[in-house]
Design an enzyme around this catalytic site. Structure first.
Site, PDB file in Angstrom:
ATOM      1  N   ARG A  20       2.016  26.802   8.675  1.00  0.00           N
ATOM      2  CA  ARG A  20       2.727  27.859   7.948  1.00  0.00           C
ATOM      3  C   ARG A  20       2.849  27.557   6.458  1.00  0.00           C
ATOM      4  O   ARG A  20       3.087  28.464   5.658  1.00  0.00           O
ATOM      5  CB  ARG A  20       4.124  28.063   8.548  1.00  0.00           C
ATOM      6  CG  ARG A  20       4.103  28.731   9.923  1.00  0.00           C
ATOM      7  CD  ARG A  20       5.461  28.701  10.583  1.00  0.00           C
ATOM      8  NE  ARG A  20       6.494  29.289   9.763  1.00  0.00           N
ATOM      9  CZ  ARG A  20       7.804  29.146   9.975  1.00  0.00           C
ATOM     10  NH1 ARG A  20       8.225  28.406  11.003  1.00  0.00           N
ATOM     11  NH2 ARG A  20       8.685  29.720   9.186  1.00  0.00           N
ATOM     12  N   ARG A 322       7.973  13.624 -23.019  1.00  0.00           N
ATOM     13  CA  ARG A 322       7.042  13.206 -21.976  1.00  0.00           C
ATOM     14  C   ARG A 322       7.268  11.724 -21.638  1.00  0.00           C
ATOM     15  O   ARG A 322       8.031  11.025 -22.320  1.00  0.00           O
ATOM     16  CB  ARG A 322       5.609  13.467 -22.447  1.00  0.00           C
ATOM     17  CG  ARG A 322       5.288  14.954 -22.581  1.00  0.00           C
ATOM     18  CD  ARG A 322       3.976  15.184 -23.289  1.00  0.00           C
ATOM     19  NE  ARG A 322       2.869  14.516 -22.611  1.00  0.00           N
ATOM     20  CZ  ARG A 322       1.669  14.350 -23.159  1.00  0.00           C
ATOM     21  NH1 ARG A 322       1.416  14.775 -24.387  1.00  0.00           N
ATOM     22  NH2 ARG A 322       0.711  13.748 -22.477  1.00  0.00           N
TER      23      ARG A 322
END
Length: 456
Positions: A20, A322
């Site tokens: 699923r 970052r």
């Protein structure tokens, strides 16, 4: 931690195909708060004192094996998908020398807490010595969950899968989470006795409860909240569990002294650390590995990952930090500033439109708008060092490797390719030239050409 002397092992069922999810990534490796949900569960089991962990894998099991490498987790394979009891039985060889309590749980229920594991284990080891302890819950919508028929003290009379339940049994509100605690000396015998005479022709783990009762033993239920045992079988359920995790984390952050200006718009990672009196603006995303010290401010629309923000520092709005970004005390990375693997020293500022990569900026330095460190030549990265108190003018390019000395000034628009001495002025730009009247003459000439339909 588990405060009993009886050791705890965990068998984590993760052999399902997860169809699923419609994904090439194994279901249990989809992330919650930036961390695979299986590892959330493993961490909880560690905190509960589990000394052994065995993950049962099937389809795409190599992915799971790689994800837990180096964590002391054993892998066992379920080659045929014959049901949860059959899956748990595959751990018998890995735990052949183990004598203690075995907790059977599911890799797609990442929010199971250490406290609940400890409660369930303690109930199994209580003075009345039940054979099996099962974790139950009462969902708002019982749907197709298996049911637990129990008395007021949690003693289980019957457990039944939804497919095999009568209408009366389906009306019962108490449901089976599947999380089960059994002593190892009982578990393997009970699992081996499970049959598959049911609607799905599968070997069901809950059947060990009825087998234990048939032997004259007892089974008990310990209850927990629905959120804690929510399973993830689809992208929609993944989003629901993520949203619940984030909501609880926001509440915890505010309770610890963090101001969230628009709580529902702030997204945390599993390991985000925020100090006291931190203020976080709207639409801020914390990726993994972020630490923010006391009194810092993260303005709206910032994205941080792998970054360290010091006390009283200021980030954004619209900044991106970052991995390897470090802002020391009182420093500022302002509007549309990106920092990667670089240190912005105490009180230093990069207020606007700047990229700092592989760099060290000294205390009190000022980086002008539009400045970039040119740190990559297409093959290697190079480092830029800006000394304390230096001033780098707007729209400058610092071509690494290069060093700007303490107190030096770089004129606006410079392309700096060589080191600048401390206290020096560096100008690296073309000489400005003015030609009086040229623009007026040019426009008149072009108007005449246009009127005649001529191009230059």
């Amino acid at each position: 931690m588990n405060d009993t002397v009886t050791p705890l092992a965990a068998v984590i069922l993760a052999a399902g195909k997860g169809t699923r999810m419609k994904s090439d990534l194994h279901k249990v490796l989809h992330p919650i708060a930036g961390r695979p949900m299986l590892l959330h569960l493993v961490d909880s089991l560690d905190r509960a004192g589990a000394v052994r962990r065995v993950v049962i894998v099937g389809a795409s099991g190599e992915q799971v094996e790689a994800a837990v490498a180096g964590r002391g987790v054993d892998i066992a394979w379920q080659r045929e998908q014959l049901g949860t009891a059959h899956a748990a039985l595959q751990a018998r060889e890995a735990l052949a020398d183990f004598d203690g309590v075995v907790l059977v749980c599911f890799g797609d229920t990442p929010l199971l807490s250490a406290d609940t594991v400890t409660r369930l284990t303690a109930r199994l080891l209580a003075a009345d010595a039940p054979t099996v302890a099962v974790l139950g819950f009462r969902p708002a919508d019982a749907a197709a969950y298996g049911r637990i028929v129990a008395d007021a003290d949690g003693g289980i009379a019957k457990m039944v899968e939804y497919k095999d339940a009568s209408a009366e049994e389906r009306a019962v509100a108490l449901c089976n989470s599947g999380v089960t605690a059994v002593r190892s000396r009982d578990l393997w015998r009970l699992l081996a006795a499970v049959g598959n005479d049911n609607a799905a022709r599968e070997y069901y783990l809950p059947d060990i409860v009825m087998l234990a009762i048939a032997e004259g033993g007892r089974a008990v239920c310990v209850e927990t909240g629905e959120d804690e045992v929510a399973g993830v079988n689809s992208r929609g359920e993944l989003a629901t569990v993520e949203a619940g995790w984030q909501a609880r984390r926001r509440v915890a952050a505010m309770a610890a002294g963090v101001t969230l200006l628009a709580p529902d718009t702030v997204w945390f990672a599993h390991d985000t650390v925020l100090g006291r009196d931190v203020t976080v603006g709207q639409n801020v995303v914390f990726g993994p590995g972020v630490s923010v010290a006391d009194g810092a401010t993260i303005h709206a629309f910032c994205h941080l990952e792998g970054a360290t923000v010091g006390p009283q520092a200021e980030v954004g709005p619209y900044a991106r930090l970052r991995p390897g970004a470090v802002l020391e005390e009182g420093s500022k990375a302002g509007n549309f500033v990106e920092i990667k693997k670089a240190v912005l020293g105490r009180g230093a500022k990069a207020n606007h439109l700047t990229y700092l990569g592989d760099a060290e900026v000294g205390a009190g330095a000022n980086i002008g708008a539009g400045t970039i460190t040119c740190n990559y030549d297409g093959f290697f990265k190079y480092r830029t060092v800006v000394g304390e108190g230096a001033f780098v003018g707007s729209n400058s390019a610092l071509v690494a490797p290069v060093a700007i000395g303490a107190g030096a000034i770089v004129g606006a628009g410079s392309v700096v390719t060589a080191d600048v001495e401390p206290g020096a002025l560096a100008l690296a730009r073309g000489r400005q030239e003015a030609r009086p009247g040229w623009a007026t003459r040019f426009r008149e000439m072009m108007r005449v050409r246009k009127a005649k339909g001529q191009k230059a």
